[in-house]
Design a protein around this motif. Structure first.
Motif, PDB file in Angstrom:
ATOM      1  N   GLN A  46      -3.271 -10.842 -19.833  1.00  0.00           N
ATOM      2  CA  GLN A  46      -4.508 -11.066 -19.086  1.00  0.00           C
ATOM      3  C   GLN A  46      -4.810  -9.890 -18.158  1.00  0.00           C
ATOM      4  OE1 GLN A  46      -5.840 -14.990 -17.928  1.00  0.00           O
ATOM      5  NE2 GLN A  46      -3.830 -15.845 -18.409  1.00  0.00           N
ATOM      6  N   LEU A  47      -3.791  -9.357 -17.527  1.00  0.00           N
ATOM      7  CA  LEU A  47      -4.006  -8.197 -16.665  1.00  0.00           C
ATOM      8  C   LEU A  47      -4.550  -7.015 -17.463  1.00  0.00           C
ATOM      9  CD1 LEU A  47      -0.781  -8.496 -14.498  1.00  0.00           C
ATOM     10  CD2 LEU A  47      -3.114  -8.458 -13.593  1.00  0.00           C
ATOM     11  N   SER A  48      -4.064  -6.851 -18.679  1.00  0.00           N
ATOM     12  CA  SER A  48      -4.542  -5.735 -19.515  1.00  0.00           C
ATOM     13  C   SER A  48      -6.002  -5.906 -19.897  1.00  0.00           C
ATOM     14  CB  SER A  48      -3.678  -5.610 -20.778  1.00  0.00           C
ATOM     15  OG  SER A  48      -3.925  -6.688 -21.678  1.00  0.00           O
ATOM     16  N   ARG A  49      -6.487  -7.162 -19.844  1.00  0.00           N
ATOM     17  CA  ARG A  49      -7.897  -7.420 -20.150  1.00  0.00           C
ATOM     18  C   ARG A  49      -8.770  -7.404 -18.895  1.00  0.00           C
ATOM     19  NH1 ARG A  49      -5.432 -11.336 -23.666  1.00  0.00           N
ATOM     20  NH2 ARG A  49      -5.934 -13.080 -22.288  1.00  0.00           N
ATOM     21  N   GLY A  50      -8.187  -7.064 -17.763  1.00  0.00           N
ATOM     22  CA  GLY A  50      -8.961  -6.953 -16.540  1.00  0.00           C
ATOM     23  C   GLY A  50      -9.059  -8.208 -15.706  1.00  0.00           C
ATOM     24  N   VAL A  51      -8.268  -9.232 -16.047  1.00  0.00           N
ATOM     25  CA  VAL A  51      -8.264 -10.458 -15.245  1.00  0.00           C
ATOM     26  C   VAL A  51      -7.655 -10.153 -13.871  1.00  0.00           C
ATOM     27  CG1 VAL A  51      -7.308 -12.794 -15.052  1.00  0.00           C
ATOM     28  CG2 VAL A  51      -8.159 -11.964 -17.253  1.00  0.00           C
ATOM     29  N   THR A  52      -8.246 -10.701 -12.823  1.00  0.00           N
ATOM     30  CA  THR A  52      -7.752 -10.509 -11.468  1.00  0.00           C
ATOM     31  C   THR A  52      -6.668 -11.545 -11.175  1.00  0.00           C
ATOM     32  OG1 THR A  52      -9.899  -9.668 -10.733  1.00  0.00           O
ATOM     33  CG2 THR A  52      -8.386 -10.467  -9.028  1.00  0.00           C
ATOM     34  N   VAL A  53      -5.469 -11.077 -10.845  1.00  0.00           N
ATOM     35  CA  VAL A  53      -4.343 -11.959 -10.547  1.00  0.00           C
ATOM     36  C   VAL A  53      -3.879 -11.676  -9.121  1.00  0.00           C
ATOM     37  CG1 VAL A  53      -2.044 -12.724 -11.210  1.00  0.00           C
ATOM     38  CG2 VAL A  53      -3.658 -11.970 -12.972  1.00  0.00           C
ATOM     39  N   LEU A  54      -3.846 -12.719  -8.293  1.00  0.00           N
ATOM     40  CA  LEU A  54      -3.536 -12.594  -6.881  1.00  0.00           C
ATOM     41  C   LEU A  54      -2.289 -13.407  -6.542  1.00  0.00           C
ATOM     42  CD1 LEU A  54      -7.197 -13.247  -5.682  1.00  0.00           C
ATOM     43  CD2 LEU A  54      -6.145 -11.017  -6.148  1.00  0.00           C
ATOM     44  N   ALA A  55      -1.475 -12.905  -5.632  1.00  0.00           N
ATOM     45  CA  ALA A  55      -0.249 -13.605  -5.221  1.00  0.00           C
ATOM     46  C   ALA A  55      -0.270 -13.830  -3.715  1.00  0.00           C
ATOM     47  CB  ALA A  55       0.987 -12.796  -5.617  1.00  0.00           C
ATOM     48  N   CYS A  56       0.260 -14.974  -3.298  1.00  0.00           N
ATOM     49  CA  CYS A  56       0.253 -15.392  -1.894  1.00  0.00           C
ATOM     50  C   CYS A  56       1.427 -14.795  -1.117  1.00  0.00           C
ATOM     51  CB  CYS A  56       0.309 -16.918  -1.837  1.00  0.00           C
ATOM     52  SG  CYS A  56       0.499 -17.593  -0.175  1.00  0.00           S
ATOM     53  N   ASN A  57       1.122 -14.035  -0.082  1.00  0.00           N
ATOM     54  CA  ASN A  57       2.167 -13.459   0.759  1.00  0.00           C
ATOM     55  C   ASN A  57       2.977 -14.522   1.497  1.00  0.00           C
ATOM     56  OD1 ASN A  57       3.410 -11.150   2.394  1.00  0.00           O
ATOM     57  ND2 ASN A  57       2.519 -12.432   3.988  1.00  0.00           N
ATOM     58  N   LEU A  58       2.310 -15.582   1.960  1.00  0.00           N
ATOM     59  CA  LEU A  58       3.036 -16.629   2.674  1.00  0.00           C
ATOM     60  C   LEU A  58       4.083 -17.274   1.786  1.00  0.00           C
ATOM     61  CD1 LEU A  58       0.335 -18.503   4.806  1.00  0.00           C
ATOM     62  CD2 LEU A  58       2.106 -16.930   5.584  1.00  0.00           C
ATOM     63  N   SER A  61      -2.758 -14.746   2.035  1.00  0.00           N
ATOM     64  CA  SER A  61      -2.390 -16.102   1.639  1.00  0.00           C
ATOM     65  C   SER A  61      -3.165 -16.482   0.390  1.00  0.00           C
ATOM     66  CB  SER A  61      -2.673 -17.111   2.757  1.00  0.00           C
ATOM     67  OG  SER A  61      -4.062 -17.370   2.865  1.00  0.00           O
ATOM     68  N   GLY A  62      -2.609 -17.421  -0.357  1.00  0.00           N
ATOM     69  CA  GLY A  62      -3.309 -17.904  -1.539  1.00  0.00           C
ATOM     70  C   GLY A  62      -4.547 -18.695  -1.194  1.00  0.00           C
ATOM     71  N   VAL A  63      -4.503 -19.395  -0.060  1.00  0.00           N
ATOM     72  CA  VAL A  63      -5.668 -20.171   0.376  1.00  0.00           C
ATOM     73  C   VAL A  63      -6.831 -19.239   0.685  1.00  0.00           C
ATOM     74  CG1 VAL A  63      -6.561 -21.653   2.209  1.00  0.00           C
ATOM     75  CG2 VAL A  63      -4.330 -22.137   1.193  1.00  0.00           C
ATOM     76  N   LEU A  64      -6.545 -18.164   1.431  1.00  0.00           N
ATOM     77  CA  LEU A  64      -7.588 -17.191   1.736  1.00  0.00           C
ATOM     78  C   LEU A  64      -8.185 -16.621   0.454  1.00  0.00           C
ATOM     79  CD1 LEU A  64      -9.053 -15.391   3.893  1.00  0.00           C
ATOM     80  CD2 LEU A  64      -7.247 -13.718   3.485  1.00  0.00           C
ATOM     81  N   ALA A  65      -7.321 -16.250  -0.497  1.00  0.00           N
ATOM     82  CA  ALA A  65      -7.778 -15.653  -1.744  1.00  0.00           C
ATOM     83  C   ALA A  65      -8.629 -16.629  -2.553  1.00  0.00           C
ATOM     84  CB  ALA A  65      -6.575 -15.195  -2.565  1.00  0.00           C
ATOM     85  N   THR A  66      -8.191 -17.886  -2.616  1.00  0.00           N
ATOM     86  CA  THR A  66      -8.920 -18.887  -3.396  1.00  0.00           C
ATOM     87  C   THR A  66     -10.309 -19.127  -2.820  1.00  0.00           C
ATOM     88  OG1 THR A  66      -6.845 -19.961  -4.023  1.00  0.00           O
ATOM     89  CG2 THR A  66      -8.853 -21.248  -4.263  1.00  0.00           C
ATOM     90  N   ILE A  67     -10.403 -19.248  -1.514  1.00  0.00           N
ATOM     91  CA  ILE A  67     -11.696 -19.492  -0.884  1.00  0.00           C
ATOM     92  C   ILE A  67     -12.578 -18.252  -0.971  1.00  0.00           C
ATOM     93  CG2 ILE A  67     -12.842 -20.023   1.309  1.00  0.00           C
ATOM     94  CD1 ILE A  67     -10.462 -21.834   1.952  1.00  0.00           C
TER      95      ILE A  67
END
Length: 217
Positions: free
Chosen positions: A149-161, A198-204
């Motif tokens: 998915q990353l190779s296709r340009g999908v944005t993947v985010l990880a939560c620091n918390l 945080s994942g919450v920040l990223a999701t919102i």
């Protein structure tokens, strides 16, 4: 991820600051605000956008579902691939899916988290989000892993918390300082994954930029 007790202990220890600012700061030796990549929403150029909120390991299916949606938008609804912008947020227990297999091997993640294979449902030492055909998964799943998915340009985010619990574990296990452990764990992120405060920040933030929301796992 901080547990309920740890979170409450941290928050209440910061009450003087909370009284002044009205916000709860995040824990851990994280970078300053200017170090975070918060410009990733500019990559969401498709008119069909969705954020997949992945909070559980769930044999990797939270990750796979993003690829299923993107594929169905194209194959069944006629969207151009460039018109589809999925965002995958790995938070809470699922943040470990963002870590490379070498990290899983070193710290026995599969055993500790009782991770199951997405097809056989037997316990596995492999990160299911990184599996390929040699791991006994069918082609559709092999094409839906994080690297694909990353190779296709999908944005993947990880939560620091959520990542902080692994940083703490590495610091204790390897007898490292907080800074050294953070460097080691962050370097183990799958290339292309973007660490967020945080994942919450990223999701919102994704929703604020037009993404439909789905709790994916």
């Amino acid at each position: 991820m901080l547990g309920r007790r740890e979170f409450l202990a941290y928050a209440t220890s910061s009450l003087p600051a909370l009284a002044m600012t009205g916000v709860i700061p995040f824990a851990g030796a994280a970078p300053g605000a200017d170090a975070w990549d918060l410009k990733w929403p500019t990559r969401l150029t498709g008119t069909r956008k969705a954020v997949f909120d992945v909070a559980e390991i769930d044999s990797g299916f939270g990750v796979f579902r993003a690829a299923v949606w993107a594929g169905q938008r194209v194959e069944l609804l006629g969207s151009a691939p460039t018109d589809v912008s999925p965002v995958v947020v790995l938070r809470s227990h699922a943040v470990v899916l963002a870590l490379q297999q070498s990290f899983w091997n070193r710290y026995s993640v599969g055993r500790l988290r009782r991770v199951t294979h997405p097809v056989s449902l037997k316990e596995t030492a492999r990160n299911p989000a990184l599996m390929d055909a040699t791991d006994g998964i069918p082609a559709p799943l092999a094409n839906a892993t994080l690297p694909k998915q990353l190779s296709r340009g999908v944005t993947v985010l990880a939560c620091n918390l959520a990542l902080q619990s692994w940083i703490d574990a590495v610091a204790e296990t390897e007898k490292l300082s907080e800074a050294e452990a953070r460097k080691q764990v962050v370097s183990a992120l799958v290339p292309g994954v973007i660490l967020q405060p945080s994942g919450v920040l990223a999701t919102i933030l994704a929703q604020e930029h037009g993404c439909a929301y789905i709790r994916s796992a």
